[in-house]
Scaffold this motif. Sequence first.
Motif, PDB file in Angstrom:
ATOM      1  N   ASP A 188      -8.755  -7.944   6.224  1.00 53.78           N
ATOM      2  CA  ASP A 188      -7.514  -8.579   6.631  1.00 53.78           C
ATOM      3  C   ASP A 188      -6.291  -7.677   6.472  1.00 53.78           C
ATOM      4  O   ASP A 188      -5.176  -8.145   6.593  1.00 53.78           O
ATOM      5  N   PHE A 189      -6.489  -6.423   6.180  1.00 53.36           N
ATOM      6  CA  PHE A 189      -5.378  -5.513   5.931  1.00 53.36           C
ATOM      7  C   PHE A 189      -5.276  -4.487   7.046  1.00 53.36           C
ATOM      8  O   PHE A 189      -6.284  -4.046   7.585  1.00 53.36           O
ATOM      9  N   ASN A 190      -4.060  -4.076   7.367  1.00 52.40           N
ATOM     10  CA  ASN A 190      -3.849  -3.012   8.338  1.00 52.40           C
ATOM     11  C   ASN A 190      -4.112  -1.652   7.714  1.00 52.40           C
ATOM     12  O   ASN A 190      -4.662  -0.765   8.360  1.00 52.40           O
ATOM     13  N   ILE A 191      -3.665  -1.517   6.471  1.00 49.85           N
ATOM     14  CA  ILE A 191      -3.786  -0.223   5.799  1.00 49.85           C
ATOM     15  C   ILE A 191      -3.941  -0.449   4.298  1.00 49.85           C
ATOM     16  O   ILE A 191      -3.356  -1.371   3.737  1.00 49.85           O
ATOM     17  N   LEU A 192      -4.731   0.401   3.683  1.00 44.61           N
ATOM     18  CA  LEU A 192      -4.903   0.410   2.237  1.00 44.61           C
ATOM     19  C   LEU A 192      -4.257   1.691   1.736  1.00 44.61           C
ATOM     20  O   LEU A 192      -4.611   2.783   2.186  1.00 44.61           O
ATOM     21  N   ILE A 193      -3.276   1.558   0.841  1.00 45.76           N
ATOM     22  CA  ILE A 193      -2.607   2.719   0.249  1.00 45.76           C
ATOM     23  C   ILE A 193      -3.038   2.786  -1.204  1.00 45.76           C
ATOM     24  O   ILE A 193      -2.804   1.846  -1.958  1.00 45.76           O
ATOM     25  N   ILE A 194      -3.680   3.892  -1.552  1.00 47.70           N
ATOM     26  CA  ILE A 194      -4.210   4.031  -2.906  1.00 47.70           C
ATOM     27  C   ILE A 194      -3.594   5.227  -3.609  1.00 47.70           C
ATOM     28  O   ILE A 194      -3.136   6.165  -2.979  1.00 47.70           O
ATOM     29  N   ASP A 195      -3.597   5.155  -4.927  1.00 53.16           N
ATOM     30  CA  ASP A 195      -3.195   6.277  -5.775  1.00 53.16           C
ATOM     31  C   ASP A 195      -4.471   6.794  -6.426  1.00 53.16           C
ATOM     32  O   ASP A 195      -5.438   6.061  -6.591  1.00 53.16           O
ATOM     33  N   ILE A 196      -4.468   8.045  -6.806  1.00 52.32           N
ATOM     34  CA  ILE A 196      -5.664   8.648  -7.394  1.00 52.32           C
ATOM     35  C   ILE A 196      -5.689   8.476  -8.905  1.00 52.32           C
ATOM     36  O   ILE A 196      -6.642   7.966  -9.468  1.00 52.32           O
ATOM     37  N   VAL A 221      -0.196   6.646  11.671  1.00 53.15           N
ATOM     38  CA  VAL A 221      -1.611   6.301  11.491  1.00 53.15           C
ATOM     39  C   VAL A 221      -1.900   4.948  12.139  1.00 53.15           C
ATOM     40  O   VAL A 221      -2.904   4.780  12.839  1.00 53.15           O
ATOM     41  N   LEU A 222      -1.017   3.982  11.940  1.00 54.04           N
ATOM     42  CA  LEU A 222      -1.226   2.663  12.522  1.00 54.04           C
ATOM     43  C   LEU A 222      -1.131   2.697  14.051  1.00 54.04           C
ATOM     44  O   LEU A 222      -1.849   1.970  14.738  1.00 54.04           O
ATOM     45  N   LYS A 223      -0.267   3.530  14.593  1.00 50.13           N
ATOM     46  CA  LYS A 223      -0.154   3.659  16.044  1.00 50.13           C
ATOM     47  C   LYS A 223      -1.433   4.216  16.655  1.00 50.13           C
ATOM     48  O   LYS A 223      -1.728   3.966  17.816  1.00 50.13           O
ATOM     49  N   GLU A 224      -2.174   4.967  15.880  1.00 46.08           N
ATOM     50  CA  GLU A 224      -3.435   5.530  16.364  1.00 46.08           C
ATOM     51  C   GLU A 224      -4.530   4.477  16.433  1.00 46.08           C
ATOM     52  O   GLU A 224      -5.634   4.748  16.891  1.00 46.08           O
ATOM     53  N   GLU A 267      -5.620  -0.869  19.162  1.00 45.62           N
ATOM     54  CA  GLU A 267      -6.502  -1.971  19.531  1.00 45.62           C
ATOM     55  C   GLU A 267      -6.423  -3.127  18.557  1.00 45.62           C
ATOM     56  O   GLU A 267      -6.713  -4.259  18.888  1.00 45.62           O
ATOM     57  N   ARG A 268      -5.993  -2.855  17.336  1.00 42.63           N
ATOM     58  CA  ARG A 268      -5.918  -3.926  16.351  1.00 42.63           C
ATOM     59  C   ARG A 268      -4.533  -4.084  15.755  1.00 42.63           C
ATOM     60  O   ARG A 268      -4.140  -5.164  15.381  1.00 42.63           O
ATOM     61  N   TYR A 269      -3.815  -3.004  15.650  1.00 42.02           N
ATOM     62  CA  TYR A 269      -2.542  -3.032  14.942  1.00 42.02           C
ATOM     63  C   TYR A 269      -1.417  -2.520  15.811  1.00 42.02           C
ATOM     64  O   TYR A 269      -0.975  -1.383  15.645  1.00 42.02           O
ATOM     65  N   PRO A 270      -0.921  -3.301  16.751  1.00 44.21           N
ATOM     66  CA  PRO A 270       0.204  -2.826  17.567  1.00 44.21           C
ATOM     67  C   PRO A 270       1.426  -2.611  16.679  1.00 44.21           C
ATOM     68  O   PRO A 270       1.761  -3.455  15.864  1.00 44.21           O
ATOM     69  N   VAL A 271       2.042  -1.480  16.832  1.00 52.46           N
ATOM     70  CA  VAL A 271       3.225  -1.127  16.031  1.00 52.46           C
ATOM     71  C   VAL A 271       4.371  -0.870  16.987  1.00 52.46           C
ATOM     72  O   VAL A 271       4.260  -0.049  17.891  1.00 52.46           O
ATOM     73  N   ALA A 272       5.474  -1.571  16.785  1.00 46.33           N
ATOM     74  CA  ALA A 272       6.647  -1.385  17.639  1.00 46.33           C
ATOM     75  C   ALA A 272       7.273  -0.024  17.360  1.00 46.33           C
ATOM     76  O   ALA A 272       7.228   0.479  16.232  1.00 46.33           O
ATOM     77  N   GLU A 273       7.830   0.568  18.392  1.00 44.59           N
ATOM     78  CA  GLU A 273       8.504   1.848  18.243  1.00 44.59           C
ATOM     79  C   GLU A 273       9.717   1.690  17.323  1.00 44.59           C
ATOM     80  O   GLU A 273      10.471   0.722  17.434  1.00 44.59           O
ATOM     81  N   GLN A 274       9.900   2.635  16.426  1.00 46.86           N
ATOM     82  CA  GLN A 274      11.053   2.650  15.528  1.00 46.86           C
ATOM     83  C   GLN A 274      12.083   3.589  16.108  1.00 46.86           C
ATOM     84  O   GLN A 274      11.756   4.634  16.648  1.00 46.86           O
ATOM     85  N   SER A 275      13.336   3.252  15.991  1.00 46.77           N
ATOM     86  CA  SER A 275      14.386   4.147  16.512  1.00 46.77           C
ATOM     87  C   SER A 275      15.058   4.890  15.390  1.00 46.77           C
ATOM     88  O   SER A 275      14.936   4.615  14.257  1.00 46.77           O
TER      89      SER A 275
END
Length: 85
Positions: free
Chosen positions: A5-13, A71-74, A77-85
């Motif tokens: 259910d997540f678009n992206i997982l951001i992890i720390d090492i 990364v999300l723009k790539e 198919e699942r995660y449409p990302v609006a263009e940022q200005s």
Amino acid sequence: MANNDFNILIIDIALRDGNGLELLDEIPPDSIMAVAVLTAIDHKYSDPRLDLSIVKSRATSGEVQKQILQVLKERPERYPVAEQS
């Protein structure tokens, strides 16, 4: 993470209670969730499950945001990302 259910997982090492890379094993193999490493450890991670690796001291918050959005723009198919200005 099992429901993907997540678009992206951001992890720390370097975590007090373990290594964030251990979470990679919990991601289903068919997941299209993006995975980014945001860490203080200056090391290039080459795990094929990682989409992005950023060293905290070498990137501003704006640069981190830009790279994550890229990364999300790539994955449109699942995660449409609006263009940022």
